[in-house]
Design a protein around this motif. Structure first.
Motif, short mmCIF file in Angstrom:
data_model
loop_
_atom_site.label_atom_id
_atom_site.label_comp_id
_atom_site.label_asym_id
_atom_site.label_seq_id
_atom_site.Cartn_x
_atom_site.Cartn_y
_atom_site.Cartn_z
N LEU A 143 0.99 -1.02 -0.16
CA LEU A 143 0.11 0.01 0.03
C LEU A 143 0.67 1.20 -0.12
CD1 LEU A 143 -3.12 0.31 0.05
CD2 LEU A 143 -3.02 0.34 2.37
N MET A 144 0.71 2.14 -0.77
CA MET A 144 1.37 3.38 -0.97
C MET A 144 0.53 4.66 -0.69
SD MET A 144 3.35 2.59 -4.58
CE MET A 144 1.89 2.64 -5.64
N SER A 145 1.15 5.59 0.18
CA SER A 145 0.41 6.87 0.25
C SER A 145 1.55 7.99 0.69
CB SER A 145 -0.58 6.69 1.12
OG SER A 145 -1.07 8.06 1.41
N GLY A 146 1.16 9.06 0.37
CA GLY A 146 2.03 10.31 1.02
C GLY A 146 1.42 10.76 2.30
N ARG A 147 0.27 10.05 2.59
CA ARG A 147 -0.28 10.62 3.96
C ARG A 147 -0.59 9.36 4.68
NH1 ARG A 147 -4.57 14.83 2.60
NH2 ARG A 147 -4.46 15.17 4.73
N GLU A 150 -3.82 8.91 6.61
CA GLU A 150 -5.14 8.75 6.13
C GLU A 150 -5.29 7.05 5.92
OE1 GLU A 150 -5.77 10.50 2.50
OE2 GLU A 150 -5.94 12.65 3.51
N VAL A 151 -4.11 6.24 5.88
CA VAL A 151 -4.08 4.96 5.87
C VAL A 151 -4.47 4.40 7.32
CG1 VAL A 151 -2.79 2.87 5.60
CG2 VAL A 151 -2.45 4.83 3.98
N THR A 152 -3.64 4.94 8.22
CA THR A 152 -4.07 4.41 9.75
C THR A 152 -5.30 4.92 10.19
OG1 THR A 152 -2.69 6.55 10.59
CG2 THR A 152 -1.28 4.71 10.16
N GLU A 153 -6.14 5.84 9.86
CA GLU A 153 -7.31 5.78 10.26
C GLU A 153 -8.20 4.77 9.91
OE1 GLU A 153 -8.80 9.62 8.31
OE2 GLU A 153 -7.54 10.67 9.20
N LYS A 154 -7.93 4.13 8.81
CA LYS A 154 -9.05 2.95 8.54
C LYS A 154 -8.27 1.72 8.72
CE LYS A 154 -11.09 5.35 4.90
NZ LYS A 154 -12.37 5.91 5.21
N ILE A 155 -6.98 1.59 8.70
CA ILE A 155 -6.41 0.19 9.09
C ILE A 155 -5.25 0.64 10.07
CG2 ILE A 155 -5.16 -1.73 8.26
CD1 ILE A 155 -5.72 -0.62 5.13
N PRO A 156 -5.45 0.15 11.39
CA PRO A 156 -4.47 0.46 12.42
C PRO A 156 -3.18 -0.60 12.28
CG PRO A 156 -6.19 -0.97 13.25
CD PRO A 156 -6.75 -0.71 11.72
N GLU A 157 -2.12 0.20 12.69
CA GLU A 157 -0.82 -0.35 12.74
C GLU A 157 -0.90 -1.54 14.04
OE1 GLU A 157 2.81 1.65 11.28
OE2 GLU A 157 1.58 3.45 12.14
N PRO A 158 0.15 -2.36 14.02
CA PRO A 158 0.92 -2.85 12.78
C PRO A 158 0.18 -3.52 11.67
CG PRO A 158 0.95 -4.46 14.60
CD PRO A 158 -0.04 -3.42 14.91
N PHE A 159 0.86 -3.29 10.47
CA PHE A 159 0.18 -3.86 9.20
C PHE A 159 0.64 -5.53 9.37
CE2 PHE A 159 1.14 0.77 8.06
CZ PHE A 159 -0.43 1.11 8.17
#
Length: 172
Positions: free
Chosen positions: A82-86, A89-98
């Motif tokens: 998964l790629m993102s400059g932000r 925005e990813v961790t809002e929907k998918i909590p870490e750890p990935f």
């Protein structure tokens, strides 16, 4: 035709070309999709060995593509970066750890990309259950169908290609 397929789903032509140029030389067929809808169609048509997915996409967001992939037991076996400059925005929907996919923050360098791909292959091999949010949001049209012998053969071939690609990535 190349033996291994890498699907890069990103609305930025620059990113798609950059990923292609950063990959180690070899027998790779790099497929490109400029939006989530086109990307998801290619995932279903081509069963790539690796998916590089931007999180923010037109037509169908990277989040929606991610959920639909995760809702399908065979597709979620495909290594995913998964790629993102932000990242927030990813961790809002998918909590870490990935646990089952890798994340790379844009912009990235070649070494970071190769490490993310290697990690994605390792994470994709983990045994897991479907994500509850992905399964509950999948549309009936996206429901899983029973695996046929032709599908099983495709899956076996895909797993063999993934193992070979993993070995090549580890060697670089």
């Amino acid at each position: 035709m190349a033996g291994r397929k890498i699907l890069v789903i990103d609305d930025s032509k620059v990113i798609r070309v950059r990923v292609r140029e950063m990959l180690p030389p070899g027998n790779f067929d790099v497929l490109e999709a400029k939006d989530g809808k086109e990307g998801l169609e290619l995932v279903h048509q081509e069963y790539p060995n690796l998916i590089m997915l931007d999180f923010l996409l037109p037509k169908l967001s990277g989040w929606d593509v991610f959920q639909q992939i995760q809702a399908h037991s065979e597709l979620r076996k495909i290594p995913l970066v998964l790629m993102s400059g932000r990242k927030e925005e990813v961790t809002e929907k998918i909590p870490e750890p990935f646990e089952y996919f890798e994340f790379i923050e844009k912009p990235f360098e070649k070494k970071q990309l190769i490490e993310a791909i290697k990690s994605a292959f390792t994470k994709a091999n983990k045994t897991r259950e479907p994500l509850p949010s992905a399964a509950s949001k999948a549309a009936p049209a996206q429901a899983e169908t029973p695996t046929t012998s032709a599908d099983a053969a495709k899956i076996k071939a895909l797993e063999q290609r993934m193992a070979k690609m993993q070995a090549e990535m580890n060697a670089s």
